[in-house]
Design a protein around this motif. Structure first.
Motif, PDB file in Angstrom:
ATOM      1  N   UNK A  27       0.805  -1.222   0.000  1.00 22.31           N
ATOM      2  CA  UNK A  27       0.000   0.000   0.000  1.00 22.31           C
ATOM      3  C   UNK A  27       0.841   1.276   0.000  1.00 22.31           C
ATOM      4  N   UNK A  28       2.143   1.138  -0.177  1.00 20.10           N
ATOM      5  CA  UNK A  28       3.029   2.309  -0.209  1.00 20.10           C
ATOM      6  C   UNK A  28       4.233   1.973  -1.065  1.00 20.10           C
ATOM      7  N   UNK A  29       4.680   2.897  -1.884  1.00 20.03           N
ATOM      8  CA  UNK A  29       5.834   2.673  -2.759  1.00 20.03           C
ATOM      9  C   UNK A  29       6.847   3.787  -2.555  1.00 20.03           C
ATOM     10  N   UNK A  30       8.121   3.394  -2.480  1.00 19.31           N
ATOM     11  CA  UNK A  30       9.241   4.324  -2.375  1.00 19.31           C
ATOM     12  C   UNK A  30      10.115   4.160  -3.603  1.00 19.31           C
ATOM     13  N   UNK A  31      10.556   5.278  -4.168  1.00 20.81           N
ATOM     14  CA  UNK A  31      11.317   5.257  -5.418  1.00 20.81           C
ATOM     15  C   UNK A  31      12.664   5.936  -5.224  1.00 20.81           C
ATOM     16  N   UNK A  32      13.725   5.263  -5.676  1.00 19.94           N
ATOM     17  CA  UNK A  32      15.080   5.820  -5.637  1.00 19.94           C
ATOM     18  C   UNK A  32      15.403   6.380  -7.014  1.00 19.94           C
ATOM     19  N   UNK A  33      15.751   7.687  -7.053  1.00 17.95           N
ATOM     20  CA  UNK A  33      16.072   8.311  -8.346  1.00 17.95           C
ATOM     21  C   UNK A  33      17.091   9.416  -8.126  1.00 17.95           C
ATOM     22  N   UNK A  34      18.271   9.241  -8.723  1.00 20.83           N
ATOM     23  CA  UNK A  34      19.334  10.246  -8.717  1.00 20.83           C
ATOM     24  C   UNK A  34      19.591  10.831  -7.324  1.00 20.83           C
ATOM     25  N   UNK A  53      15.124   9.860  -2.457  1.00 20.99           N
ATOM     26  CA  UNK A  53      14.131   8.842  -2.137  1.00 20.99           C
ATOM     27  C   UNK A  53      12.771   9.521  -2.106  1.00 20.99           C
ATOM     28  N   UNK A  54      11.863   9.045  -2.947  1.00 24.40           N
ATOM     29  CA  UNK A  54      10.580   9.690  -3.144  1.00 24.40           C
ATOM     30  C   UNK A  54       9.463   8.782  -2.634  1.00 24.40           C
ATOM     31  N   UNK A  55       8.595   9.354  -1.769  1.00 23.10           N
ATOM     32  CA  UNK A  55       7.381   8.661  -1.327  1.00 23.10           C
ATOM     33  C   UNK A  55       6.279   9.014  -2.321  1.00 23.10           C
ATOM     34  N   UNK A  56       5.893   8.056  -3.171  1.00 30.74           N
ATOM     35  CA  UNK A  56       4.949   8.339  -4.244  1.00 30.74           C
ATOM     36  C   UNK A  56       3.556   8.671  -3.722  1.00 30.74           C
TER      37      UNK A  56
END
Length: 467
Positions: free
Chosen positions: A39-46, A49-52
């Motif tokens: 129910x929660x996604x975290x994204x690593x980018x450059x 860390x982004x909480x979508x």
């Protein structure tokens, strides 16, 4: 019950369940169930860390490739302060999906037309050293072993008889990296349920056939994805990936462009370009983990197994109870029918009580007067008439009759014929000569068949008979 016996009992019981229930209890069903809880996604980018879900982001400093697991987990805990157990007002803590850069995954195309889908993952695992020579770390494999939608989709775009243009794609991730991420998140009070390439998450979220073009600070990726009825079950048709430094060289840049042009010529897919975390947030309003290409940490699977063990046993117990109930229904019906019949019998007995009392009084009267009323009747007029008919033209000199026994003495021109006539008369029985005949003189004993003195004596005076 011992462990092996319990396992055998559960396996036998599961074999009687419907296919949909068996799938729930299978390992694949448990995997899908865990991913459905995300129910929660975290994204690593450059280096971010982004909480979508919330749109909040936090830098991963110092930025390295790959980012250490402890740094990702600590940053995630800061982003999800309100969702950490102890600080959360929600009933359940978040179940997380981590979306990592494509550079962390190893991509291998393969083609195994003679291998069944059930054995596909095992066959690839055995060939890991051939597909990835020189890579000594233990790798975890993710591959779509359910169907081959890539080939099926190609068949709809090409002429009949044309061979497959693209092999299938397998994803690999070091097992040590998976375990380290799960452990680091667990130390922060977070539950990491799955890990997936972020570019693949964008393809799944697209909901249909698409091409995802992604560029970050170090890598450029082109992913062709064909969806089935469910986007989370689709297949990777083509995965092209190159370092940005290599694109600075004209030779590599030309080769890359040729590959992109070739892919575009073979398949006309809508293209989505992603260059930042904000681009991802725009195309990922809701993240659905891919059922086959997601990597599930062993610790997460163990936690799920522990949580669902009681529910599974409860479901199996309920199923066993239903089976036993269905088996007991005939006996329950028979018991109910027996109770109803016994109740009806008691009611009929109550209704017939007066009649039974009257019958008992009649029997008592018959018992008291039967000794007189049922005394055998010898009916002498009839006996004498029948004897006269048989004896004529002879005559009797003596006649004795007592309790149905008759003794005859007299003269007859043919004693033997007289004996036969008496035997044929139904009024008499046990007819025989008492003594030898002397010329025309005869002595005959016989009994009346209509007077049962022996039976009367046995019924009314049994003690006198015994004496």
């Amino acid at each position: 019950m011992s462990g092996p016996d319990l396992a055998n009992w559960k396996n036998k019981l599961e074999s009687f369940l419907p296919a949909s229930w068996q799938q729930r209890f299978s390992s694949a069903g448990a995997r899908h169930k865990l991913l459905n809880r995300v129910n929660r996604a975290l994204l690593v980018f450059d280096g971010q860390l982004l909480d979508l879900a919330s749109g909040r982001s936090s830098p991963l400093a110092p930025a390295t490739d790959p980012v250490p697991a402890e740094l990702i987990a600590q940053t995630a805990a800061q982003l999800l302060q309100s969702d950490i157990p102890g600080n959360s007002t929600d009933k359940d803590p978040p179940v997380l999906l981590l979306l990592l850069p494509s550079s962390e995954f190893l991509i291998t195309p393969f083609s195994m037309p003679g291998v069944s889908r059930d054995n596909l993952k095992s066959a690839l695992s055995l060939q890991a050293y051939t597909l990835l020579p020189g890579y000594e770390q233990t790798l975890s494999l993710a591959v779509n072993n359910n169907t081959a939608p890539a080939q099926q989709a190609d068949a709809g775009h090409r002429d009949a008889g044309q061979p497959d243009e693209h092999p299938e794609t397998a994803l690999w991730l070091p097992q040590q990296r998976i375990d380290a991420l799960f452990q680091a998140f667990a130390e922060q009070g977070l539950f990491l349920a799955g890990i997936m390439p972020r570019v693949l998450a964008a393809a799944v979220a697209n909901g249909g056939n698409c091409r995802i073009s992604e560029t970050d600070a170090s890598t450029t990726v082109a992913l062709d994805y064909l969806a089935t009825d469910s986007p989370a079950d689709g297949s990777i048709v083509r995965w092209l990936q190159i370092g940005n430094q290599d694109l600075q060289q004209e030779v590599f840049s030309q080769q890359w462009q040729q590959q992109i042009d070739s892919a575009s010529a073979s398949e006309a897919l809508p293209v989505t370009s992603l260059h930042s975390g904000k681009d991802y947030q725009a195309v990922l309003p809701a993240v659905h983990a891919h059922r086959h290409y997601s990597f599930i940490p062993a610790g997460a699977a163990a936690v799920l197994a522990q949580q669902t063990k009681g529910k599974r046993l409860l479901a199996l117990s309920a199923a066993a109870g239903v089976v036993l109930l269905l088996a007991a229904v005939p006996f329950m019906l028979q018991s109910l029918q027996a109770r109803l019949q016994l109740a009806e019998l008691a009611e009929l007995r109550e209704q017939a009580s007066q009649a039974r009392a009257d019958q008992a009084r009649v029997r008592e009267f018959e018992q008291d007067w039967g000794v007189f009323l049922e005394y055998p009747r010898q009916n002498l007029p009839t006996v004498l008439t029948n004897l006269q008919t048989a004896i004529s033209p002879g005559y009797l000199t003596a006649l004795n009759i007592e309790q149905g026994a008759i003794s005859l003495e007299g003269d007859s021109p043919d004693p033997q014929s007289l004996l036969e006539l008496l035997e044929q008369n139904p009024l008499f029985t046990e007819v025989d000569f008492a003594r030898a005949t002397n010329n025309q003189r005869y002595f005959i004993d016989l009994r009346l068949s209509t007077a049962d003195f022996a039976g009367y004596q046995a019924w009314y005076f049994p003690d006198a008979r015994n004496r």
